[in-house]
Design an enzyme around this catalytic site. Structure first.
Site, PDB file in Angstrom:
ATOM      1  N   ASN A 130      47.884  -6.410  43.200  1.00  0.00           N
ATOM      2  CA  ASN A 130      47.399  -5.182  43.051  1.00  0.00           C
ATOM      3  C   ASN A 130      46.074  -4.824  42.478  1.00  0.00           C
ATOM      4  O   ASN A 130      45.440  -4.008  42.354  1.00  0.00           O
ATOM      5  CB  ASN A 130      48.380  -4.231  42.329  1.00  0.00           C
ATOM      6  CG  ASN A 130      49.387  -4.078  43.472  1.00  0.00           C
ATOM      7  OD1 ASN A 130      49.400  -3.764  44.437  1.00  0.00           O
ATOM      8  ND2 ASN A 130      50.742  -4.127  42.933  1.00  0.00           N
ATOM      9  N   ARG A 178      71.979  -1.882  61.313  1.00  0.00           N
ATOM     10  CA  ARG A 178      71.835  -2.438  59.927  1.00  0.00           C
ATOM     11  C   ARG A 178      71.073  -3.896  59.843  1.00  0.00           C
ATOM     12  O   ARG A 178      71.267  -4.645  59.156  1.00  0.00           O
ATOM     13  CB  ARG A 178      73.436  -2.933  59.366  1.00  0.00           C
ATOM     14  CG  ARG A 178      74.154  -1.759  59.452  1.00  0.00           C
ATOM     15  CD  ARG A 178      75.373  -2.035  58.427  1.00  0.00           C
ATOM     16  NE  ARG A 178      76.582  -0.752  58.527  1.00  0.00           N
ATOM     17  CZ  ARG A 178      77.527  -0.785  59.446  1.00  0.00           C
ATOM     18  NH1 ARG A 178      77.365  -1.820  60.325  1.00  0.00           N
ATOM     19  NH2 ARG A 178      78.184   0.128  59.543  1.00  0.00           N
ATOM     20  N   HIS A 220      43.506  -2.443  42.929  1.00  0.00           N
ATOM     21  CA  HIS A 220      44.169  -1.333  43.794  1.00  0.00           C
ATOM     22  C   HIS A 220      44.526  -0.031  42.768  1.00  0.00           C
ATOM     23  O   HIS A 220      44.747   0.973  42.951  1.00  0.00           O
ATOM     24  CB  HIS A 220      45.683  -1.581  44.002  1.00  0.00           C
ATOM     25  CG  HIS A 220      45.646  -2.497  45.550  1.00  0.00           C
ATOM     26  ND1 HIS A 220      45.140  -3.674  45.456  1.00  0.00           N
ATOM     27  CD2 HIS A 220      46.272  -2.096  46.667  1.00  0.00           C
ATOM     28  CE1 HIS A 220      45.240  -4.276  46.713  1.00  0.00           C
ATOM     29  NE2 HIS A 220      45.829  -3.293  47.432  1.00  0.00           N
ATOM     30  N   GLU A 243      58.968  -8.051  43.368  1.00  0.00           N
ATOM     31  CA  GLU A 243      57.765  -7.359  42.272  1.00  0.00           C
ATOM     32  C   GLU A 243      58.100  -6.819  40.866  1.00  0.00           C
ATOM     33  O   GLU A 243      58.088  -5.757  40.558  1.00  0.00           O
ATOM     34  CB  GLU A 243      57.075  -6.131  43.202  1.00  0.00           C
ATOM     35  CG  GLU A 243      55.926  -5.931  42.346  1.00  0.00           C
ATOM     36  CD  GLU A 243      54.964  -4.929  43.110  1.00  0.00           C
ATOM     37  OE1 GLU A 243      54.903  -5.082  44.444  1.00  0.00           O
ATOM     38  OE2 GLU A 243      54.153  -4.193  42.510  1.00  0.00           O
ATOM     39  N   LYS A 258      49.062 -15.917  48.863  1.00  0.00           N
ATOM     40  CA  LYS A 258      49.936 -14.750  48.666  1.00  0.00           C
ATOM     41  C   LYS A 258      51.271 -15.200  48.634  1.00  0.00           C
ATOM     42  O   LYS A 258      52.314 -14.680  47.946  1.00  0.00           O
ATOM     43  CB  LYS A 258      49.715 -13.695  49.830  1.00  0.00           C
ATOM     44  CG  LYS A 258      50.630 -12.517  49.775  1.00  0.00           C
ATOM     45  CD  LYS A 258      50.397 -11.143  50.333  1.00  0.00           C
ATOM     46  CE  LYS A 258      51.213 -10.210  50.249  1.00  0.00           C
ATOM     47  NZ  LYS A 258      51.062  -8.978  50.875  1.00  0.00           N
ATOM     48  N   LYS A 302      57.485  -6.380  52.584  1.00  0.00           N
ATOM     49  CA  LYS A 302      57.473  -4.977  52.318  1.00  0.00           C
ATOM     50  C   LYS A 302      57.197  -4.356  53.824  1.00  0.00           C
ATOM     51  O   LYS A 302      56.366  -4.676  54.489  1.00  0.00           O
ATOM     52  CB  LYS A 302      56.226  -4.655  51.466  1.00  0.00           C
ATOM     53  CG  LYS A 302      56.565  -5.049  50.218  1.00  0.00           C
ATOM     54  CD  LYS A 302      55.427  -4.589  49.355  1.00  0.00           C
ATOM     55  CE  LYS A 302      55.582  -4.663  47.827  1.00  0.00           C
ATOM     56  NZ  LYS A 302      54.461  -4.404  46.667  1.00  0.00           N
ATOM     57  N   GLU A 333      40.365  -8.336  50.847  1.00  0.00           N
ATOM     58  CA  GLU A 333      41.653  -8.666  50.418  1.00  0.00           C
ATOM     59  C   GLU A 333      41.468 -10.122  50.184  1.00  0.00           C
ATOM     60  O   GLU A 333      42.173 -10.945  49.508  1.00  0.00           O
ATOM     61  CB  GLU A 333      42.592  -8.236  51.528  1.00  0.00           C
ATOM     62  CG  GLU A 333      42.819  -6.898  51.537  1.00  0.00           C
ATOM     63  CD  GLU A 333      43.817  -6.574  50.682  1.00  0.00           C
ATOM     64  OE1 GLU A 333      43.872  -5.223  50.150  1.00  0.00           O
ATOM     65  OE2 GLU A 333      44.653  -7.232  49.943  1.00  0.00           O
ATOM     66  N   ARG A 350      53.880 -10.791  40.934  1.00  0.00           N
ATOM     67  CA  ARG A 350      53.635 -10.042  42.143  1.00  0.00           C
ATOM     68  C   ARG A 350      52.634  -8.850  42.023  1.00  0.00           C
ATOM     69  O   ARG A 350      51.701  -8.589  42.923  1.00  0.00           O
ATOM     70  CB  ARG A 350      54.778  -9.616  42.896  1.00  0.00           C
ATOM     71  CG  ARG A 350      54.289  -9.157  44.578  1.00  0.00           C
ATOM     72  CD  ARG A 350      55.454  -9.253  45.360  1.00  0.00           C
ATOM     73  NE  ARG A 350      55.177  -8.627  46.630  1.00  0.00           N
ATOM     74  CZ  ARG A 350      55.880  -8.664  47.775  1.00  0.00           C
ATOM     75  NH1 ARG A 350      57.050  -8.992  47.664  1.00  0.00           N
ATOM     76  NH2 ARG A 350      55.393  -8.280  49.071  1.00  0.00           N
ATOM     77  N   HIS A 392      43.276   3.091  44.432  1.00  0.00           N
ATOM     78  CA  HIS A 392      44.231   4.151  44.724  1.00  0.00           C
ATOM     79  C   HIS A 392      43.636   5.671  44.376  1.00  0.00           C
ATOM     80  O   HIS A 392      43.749   6.512  44.957  1.00  0.00           O
ATOM     81  CB  HIS A 392      45.500   4.077  44.090  1.00  0.00           C
ATOM     82  CG  HIS A 392      46.350   3.015  45.045  1.00  0.00           C
ATOM     83  ND1 HIS A 392      47.480   2.384  44.407  1.00  0.00           N
ATOM     84  CD2 HIS A 392      46.367   2.514  46.232  1.00  0.00           C
ATOM     85  CE1 HIS A 392      48.172   1.634  45.144  1.00  0.00           C
ATOM     86  NE2 HIS A 392      47.337   1.858  46.258  1.00  0.00           N
ATOM     87  N   HIS A 403      41.443   1.193  53.596  1.00  0.00           N
ATOM     88  CA  HIS A 403      41.914   0.771  52.134  1.00  0.00           C
ATOM     89  C   HIS A 403      41.174  -0.453  51.601  1.00  0.00           C
ATOM     90  O   HIS A 403      40.872  -0.455  50.439  1.00  0.00           O
ATOM     91  CB  HIS A 403      43.469   0.432  52.571  1.00  0.00           C
ATOM     92  CG  HIS A 403      44.099  -0.106  51.456  1.00  0.00           C
ATOM     93  ND1 HIS A 403      44.621   0.666  50.425  1.00  0.00           N
ATOM     94  CD2 HIS A 403      44.712  -1.532  51.279  1.00  0.00           C
ATOM     95  CE1 HIS A 403      45.070  -0.288  49.649  1.00  0.00           C
ATOM     96  NE2 HIS A 403      45.168  -1.457  50.153  1.00  0.00           N
TER      97      HIS A 403
END
Lengths: 345, 345
Positions: free
Chosen positions: B230, B110, B233, B222, B212, B132, B174, B226, B237, B250
């Site tokens: 992206n 846990r 992105h 998010e 960031k 994340k 980035e 936030r 994507h 990426h």
């Protein structure tokens, strides 16, 4: 009756203890249940439940399916029904369903909400408070999981009408556990009232939930006082293990474990013989087993060390101090424990 | 240099940006790494690292192994080495290692602590802040996971010495992303300084991490701002998807995506042509690709709707407002997007 839980991080939710009213969710909802609960009660639930889109995933019934494959079944269902981050899971069943649904919710898209609708007495008083979720694996029970609090808990005593008598007793054992360790007034009340009456079981559930909530709020991640909730478990886990988990229900093993912990408490003069007897009488009133024959005392003792709570080769015992208070200790001498175990030989 | 991160729930940790000093942990430690990173740098790390008990688990290298089977490998190693709740995982590698180690740590008993030692520029500026964690599955990328903050992050620029040039560029993309959307002064600084020099890359990492962190602190889960991280992105994507994830890194796809987002911003008069050009020049300085040939414009457009962020059939675009600010919108007209996509045909 409503019990509000507010955790230190401001997470807050209500536990509602009464017959289900109509509930409406403006999101996609997935109900996670098993064939047994579904057969008895799914229609009843569906009549009360309204959602933007409702679907059901039925997972196999039993502790042996409390694993990652079943979590994948739940997650697959969620992905196939295109649940988003605002969607909701509902755990509809006993403790196993609650633990797995909570865990699936905690990892789906990094966490979505879930609601508990526990259908057994044990899960109503125990599993619906505390935020522990998880699964078993080959190394042991509940070893993989997360802390994830429900958005709401609905406890409807109606579901207890189909509960087998032994499972009712196992739930009562947890109620008695809560009273012995934390609340003397509650214990006196339990001695005087019959829990098989609906008005009484509602009160007992409320008092148990409040007692547990108070402990969990003080110690969400189990660094201290929360360990006291494991009264009866140090011995109970060994009994479950020795009997391959197929002789006693968890609550029953905890009941026997409480009897053993009390005997140790009497030996260490934390509790007197009269108090020990009163706990036993209360357990027996609900046909909860209170005796156990230990085959090999040294073997039984060595099993304590398999418990994940027994770090550094010390055994953590939760021992009642009279009734309504308890001591958490890892300083009990082996000879005292052995002496007590001989009483169960 | 140290950047301290303190989240609203009081979770706090330091990001240390300098050559690794000796680190001592008074617990069992498991280092999670892959054969590539291990081959270059494991001895270097072992020389700096002291733990009560240290073991290494090497997992296969590559996004295609970012799945539950690999998480099970990590967990099995932890159980076999009898890690307890005070033990620690160290993520030693790029973003994939960081995401998986963090997720494994979040569900082992846990939740236990983990430390990030990111070895690629992209993971140093991006994956080490935000909490994340997660894995991919057949339904998409990062769809199962948890928010789990590291206990500490150590960024040692020495690891960049073995990083392939394309991967360095992907990390720079980035960094530029962060400057364009949030920090004009940082953008001006980037125009004037060469990031291939160690003293400069340290400053750029620090500024990116701080930028960031500011965003994440305001919006950990998010729900709002936030999403601005992206930038690039939404288009990126689709490009990754169209090219089966095997043509661009990426960061490179995000670089092209930024060029497309800028073209849309110019069309909507949020950014002027000169600003658009300056971003392009900066990307090209590090050989980051800035052109892409769209085969079928309608098909490209329809791919936007597969993104988990495009709820309710609306596409969420992050568009720069001049340089140093941005607009999050899902109100762009299809004809405007199509018009811009035609420029890449």
């Amino acid at each position: 009756m409503i019990v509000n839980i507010t955790l230190p991080d401001k997470t807050t939710y209500d536990i509602t203890i009464e017959q289900l009213n109509n509930i409406y969710f403006d999101t996609k909802v997935v109900v996670v249940t098993n064939p047994t609960v579904s057969g008895f009660h799914l229609d009843y639930l569906k009549n009360k439940l309204n959602a933007k889109e409702l679907s059901i995933v039925t997972i196999p019934d039993g502790e042996q399916f409390k694993n990652m494959s079943t979590i994948d079944m739940i997650l697959d269902h969620c992905f196939e029904h295109r649940l988003d981050r605002k969607s909701l899971l509902i755990a509809f069943g006993g403790g196993v369903i609650g633990d797995m649904t909570g865990f699936a919710a905690s990892i789906y898209q990094r966490g979505i909400s879930f609601v508990q609708i526990p259908t057994t007495l044990l899960s109503q008083v125990d599993a619906s408070v505390g935020g522990k979720t998880g699964i078993n694996n080959k190394y042991g029970k509940n070893l993989v999981g997360a802390f994830h609090q429900p958005k709401a808990v609905y406890i409807d005593p109606y579901f207890l009408s189909t509960l087998p008598k032994r499972e009712f007793g196992a739930g009562v054992a947890e109620i008695i556990k809560m009273a012995v360790t934390f609340n003397k007034d509650f214990f006196l009340w339990l001695e005087q009232n019959d829990l098989t009456k609906e008005e009484n079981i509602k009160i007992a559930i409320k008092k148990s939930v409040e007692t547990k909530a108070n402990v969990v709020i003080k110690d969400e991640k189990e660094n201290g006082i929360r360990a006291a909730l494991n009264y009866g478990h140090t011995f109970g886990h060994v009994i479950e293990n020795e009997t391959n988990y197929n002789t006693y229900l968890h609550g029953e093993a905890v009941g026997i474990g409480m009897i053993m912990a009390n005997a140790l408490a009497v030996k260490l003069e934390l509790m007197n013989k009269d108090e020990e007897k009163r706990v036993k009488i209360l357990l027996e009133k609900y046909d909860i087993p209170t005796s156990y024959k230990i085959k090999d005392i040294e073997d039984f003792y060595s099993h304590f060390f398999l418990d994940k709570k027994s770090l550094d080769n010390k055994i953590k015992f939760i021992l009642p101090k009279s009734i309504g208070d308890c001591l958490i200790t890892n300083e009990v001498k082996k000879e005292d424990v052995i002496e007590v175990l001989k009483g169960f030989n």
